[in-house]
Structure formats: structure tokens, C-alpha cells
Scaffold this active site. Sequence first.
Site, PDB file in Angstrom:
ATOM      1  N   TYR A 130       0.822  -1.216   0.000  1.00 38.86           N
ATOM      2  CA  TYR A 130       0.000   0.000   0.000  1.00 38.86           C
ATOM      3  C   TYR A 130       0.855   1.266   0.000  1.00 38.86           C
ATOM      4  O   TYR A 130       0.375   2.346  -0.293  1.00 38.86           O
ATOM      5  CB  TYR A 130      -0.956   0.036   1.205  1.00 38.86           C
ATOM      6  CG  TYR A 130      -2.043  -1.032   1.156  1.00 38.86           C
ATOM      7  CD1 TYR A 130      -2.271  -1.770  -0.004  1.00 38.86           C
ATOM      8  CD2 TYR A 130      -2.838  -1.288   2.257  1.00 38.86           C
ATOM      9  CE1 TYR A 130      -3.244  -2.744  -0.054  1.00 38.86           C
ATOM     10  CE2 TYR A 130      -3.825  -2.263   2.211  1.00 38.86           C
ATOM     11  CZ  TYR A 130      -4.020  -2.991   1.047  1.00 38.86           C
ATOM     12  OH  TYR A 130      -4.992  -3.956   1.005  1.00 38.86           O
TER      13      TYR A 130
ATOM     14  N   LYS B 176       3.631 -15.314   1.575  1.00 34.60           N
ATOM     15  CA  LYS B 176       3.691 -16.202   0.409  1.00 34.60           C
ATOM     16  C   LYS B 176       5.134 -16.309  -0.061  1.00 34.60           C
ATOM     17  O   LYS B 176       5.515 -15.771  -1.097  1.00 34.60           O
ATOM     18  CB  LYS B 176       2.742 -15.708  -0.684  1.00 34.60           C
ATOM     19  CG  LYS B 176       1.309 -16.156  -0.381  1.00 34.60           C
ATOM     20  CD  LYS B 176       0.345 -15.985  -1.510  1.00 34.60           C
ATOM     21  CE  LYS B 176       0.632 -16.798  -2.729  1.00 34.60           C
ATOM     22  NZ  LYS B 176       0.252 -18.225  -2.608  1.00 34.60           N
TER      23      LYS B 176
ATOM     24  N   ASP C  35      -2.623 -17.883   1.400  1.00 36.92           N
ATOM     25  CA  ASP C  35      -3.832 -18.399   0.748  1.00 36.92           C
ATOM     26  C   ASP C  35      -4.376 -19.618   1.503  1.00 36.92           C
ATOM     27  O   ASP C  35      -5.583 -19.742   1.734  1.00 36.92           O
ATOM     28  CB  ASP C  35      -3.569 -18.715  -0.733  1.00 36.92           C
ATOM     29  CG  ASP C  35      -2.335 -19.585  -0.942  1.00 36.92           C
ATOM     30  OD1 ASP C  35      -1.484 -19.650  -0.042  1.00 36.92           O
ATOM     31  OD2 ASP C  35      -2.227 -20.216  -2.016  1.00 36.92           O
TER      32      ASP C  35
ATOM     33  N   ASP D 154      -5.248  -7.194   5.590  1.00 36.89           N
ATOM     34  CA  ASP D 154      -6.479  -6.501   5.222  1.00 36.89           C
ATOM     35  C   ASP D 154      -7.550  -7.538   4.875  1.00 36.89           C
ATOM     36  O   ASP D 154      -8.682  -7.492   5.367  1.00 36.89           O
ATOM     37  CB  ASP D 154      -6.168  -5.607   4.001  1.00 36.89           C
ATOM     38  CG  ASP D 154      -7.226  -4.545   3.766  1.00 36.89           C
ATOM     39  OD1 ASP D 154      -8.202  -4.501   4.536  1.00 36.89           O
ATOM     40  OD2 ASP D 154      -7.074  -3.771   2.798  1.00 36.89           O
TER      41      ASP D 154
ATOM     42  N   ASP E 181     -10.746  -9.279   7.437  1.00 35.31           N
ATOM     43  CA  ASP E 181     -12.153  -9.175   7.052  1.00 35.31           C
ATOM     44  C   ASP E 181     -12.814 -10.558   7.007  1.00 35.31           C
ATOM     45  O   ASP E 181     -13.980 -10.700   7.377  1.00 35.31           O
ATOM     46  CB  ASP E 181     -12.293  -8.483   5.689  1.00 35.31           C
ATOM     47  CG  ASP E 181     -12.413  -6.967   5.843  1.00 35.31           C
ATOM     48  OD1 ASP E 181     -12.055  -6.452   6.926  1.00 35.31           O
ATOM     49  OD2 ASP E 181     -12.862  -6.303   4.892  1.00 35.31           O
TER      50      ASP E 181
END
Length: 370
Positions: A142, A193, A226, A250, A254
Site C-alpha cells: 500500500y 507467500k 492463501d 487486510d 475481514d
Amino acid sequence: MATRKLLLLPGDGIGPEAMAQVTRLIDVLNSDFNAGFETQTGLVGGSAYDAHGQSISEEDMKLALAADAVLFGAVGGPKWDSVPYEVRPEAGLLRLRKDMELFANLRPAICYPALAASSSLKPEVVEGLDILIVRELTGGVYFGDPKEIIDLGNGQKRGIDTQVYDTFEIERISGVAFELARTRQNKVCSMEKHNVMKSGVLWKEVVSATHKAKYSDVELTHMLADAGGMQLVRWPKQFDVIVTDNLFGDMLSDVAAMLTGSLGMLPSASLGAPDGVTGKRKALYEPVHGSAPDIAGQGVANPIAMIASFAMCLRYSFNMIEEADRLEKAIAEVLNDGLRTKDIMSEGMNEVGTEAMGDAIIAKYRALAA
Ligand code: NAD
């Protein structure tokens, strides 16, 4: 006894309604339990823009930097949709996060047994769930450079974001996760990852080294992000603390949030580095939800996310563990008693408004302390 300095920033929409319940609770902690909280109240978001054309004033920024902790309600709403970008309501929150250097975002996902049936997963999968996601908040893709869209000159464009992490950023966020794990079930799962990303290789390496150097008493596991997403919905109770970067955090927070039912139930905390002299961290506590303009002013908002954010503040900024436990227990018991705000209402329960929910939690807190 030391004074505990709190800055309250209720914000817009349902922010002030939810914050009012915390203010009443603080009054009770001061009058009945001699807690020594000293509060100041400032403006943020649209309400700050209306008052002085900025999403947060310099004066309120100073108060935030001087406070032991900041309690934040919510900002935004259609009224301010067309204000200039730099002074939009959210800019106030971003400024607070940036100037207070809040690099660690803590999002607990707790499923109160009384609400297990309102999760989208089977009750046995989520009932009694209590996990904590620690997300790196100030680095990663970001913020990395270059971040741009370039014209390739052949009718094509290229969008570029850069995922970048330095050793110190990974060390400090994993340090927060290990320390918090020690106050819980002593388990950390780090997610990245490393199979396809260099930043993931470094992330895993630094988390492992930090663990070995200072936190080898904590159980550490690694998971690809993942696979972590999949495991979070398959069997979330396998986790205690999850530590991950800004982007994966992020998304994963959620996902974890939705395990627990409603947005009106979810608290969060953002912490900075410990002060070199006092060892105290700058901290901001806020519900995950926004200003909910669709229900603002109706007295129906669920104040639990805001109250649970205050419980996190008691725990992490003031080390008031007993009080934090008691407040969280008061919330759970009020739900067990069948009280529900509209957003979590189900058949056979007793629907109450914001203030009545606040009243019930305060009464329960007092009873539990008696
Ligand atoms: P929202 O979280 O405000 O509302 C989403 C839905 O959830 C709405 O139907 C709302 O009524 C409901 N809801 C949220 N909190 C609730 C509560 N405590 N009790 C009962 N119901 C609740 O998200 P949105 O509608 O996407 O955004 C509304 C405004 O809030 C926008 O201006 C947005 O930019 C802003 N926002 C602010 C923050 C923040 O201040 N941190 C976060 C998200 C959105």
C-alpha cells in the site's frame, strides 16, 4: 494514583451515539472504581470539517499525540461526499495513524456463544472462537515505491504497486504478535507467500529469527497466506494469534470478522512503538464499522464494537486486565440474557436500542465487580 489521559474522538454518524455509552462507562469506572481517567473530546472527520475546514485540527492532533490512548468512533457520510479529497473525513483517521506511527493493527475475532447461530459458518465451527489478527499497517504494497500507472505508448498502460518490507518492520510487528501471544494461548501463526514473493521469503526468515532470539517460549508456525484464508473458514479455532503483512492482513482480518456475525460487534486497536523513556505505546482504539449513515440518529446502533474497543484499551494501554476481562464478560452475559440491538436481533430475543444496551452492560459490569 497516576492519571490516565484519554482523547475521545466520536466523529460522525453513529460514532457519537456509540461513544456516549463508553463515556458513561468511564464515568462509572471513575466514580465507583476510582480509575482516574481524564478525558478530553475532539472533532474528527466530517464534524471537524464543518467546524474548521479540516478533517482534524492541529490542536486535536496535539492532544492525540499527548494522550495515553485515543478512542475513535467513526467518520464519514454522504454530507461530505463532495468535499476536497485532502480534507475528506477519512483523511483525519489516516493522519492520526501516520503521525502516531501506528504500525500494528490488532483485530480480534471473538464469537460470543450467544451469537454463534448468526455466523455464516456452522455454530460448532465458530462458537467460543477467540483469535487475534495482527496486521502490519504502515508498510508493504500500500505504501511501496514505485506506485504508478505509466503509459507504455502503444495503447497500453501499466499499473505498478511495490511490495516492500525491511527487516526492522518485520521484527517489530512480529515482536508485537509474540508479546500478545504470551498474554493469550502462546501461539503465533505467521502468514506470507514465500513460495512466490521475495518479501515473503524475508518475512518468514525475520519472523523465525525474531522468535529464536527473544520469543522461543511461544509456539510459532508458518502458513502460506492463501492456505491461511482457507483454514480460517475451515477450522478457525486452530489459531490463537495470526501475524501477517498489510495486504494479506487486510483481507484475512475481514474474513475473520465475518466469522463472528455483525459489524456492530467488532473492535480494533492500532499500536505504535514503545516510547524509549516510559515504555508506553501510542495507541488508537476504534470499532471496525463505519459511521452507518443509514441508521445514524435513530438510537438503534449497536454500541458493542465501541465498548469492546474500550475493553482493548483497558487491556493494552493501561494493563487493566481484570477490568478488561470483566467488561468483555459483561458483554457476553448481556447477550446470554437475550438482549439484542437490531443488527443482531433474532427470534425470541429482546430488541433494545443503543442506550439500553449501554445501560445493561454497565449494570452487568457493576454486578460482576460486586
Ligand atoms: P458502515 O460500517 O458504516 O455500515 C455498513 C452497514 O452496517 C450499514 O447497513 C450499517 O447500518 C451497519 N452497521 C455498521 N455499524 C453498525 C452498528 N454499530 N450497529 C448496527 N449496524 C451497524 O459502512 P458503509 O455503509 O460502507 O460506510 C458508511 C460511511 O462510513 C462511509 O462514509 C464510509 O466511508 C465510512 N466508513 C468509516 C470507517 C471509519 O470511520 N473507520 C470505516 C468504514 C466506513
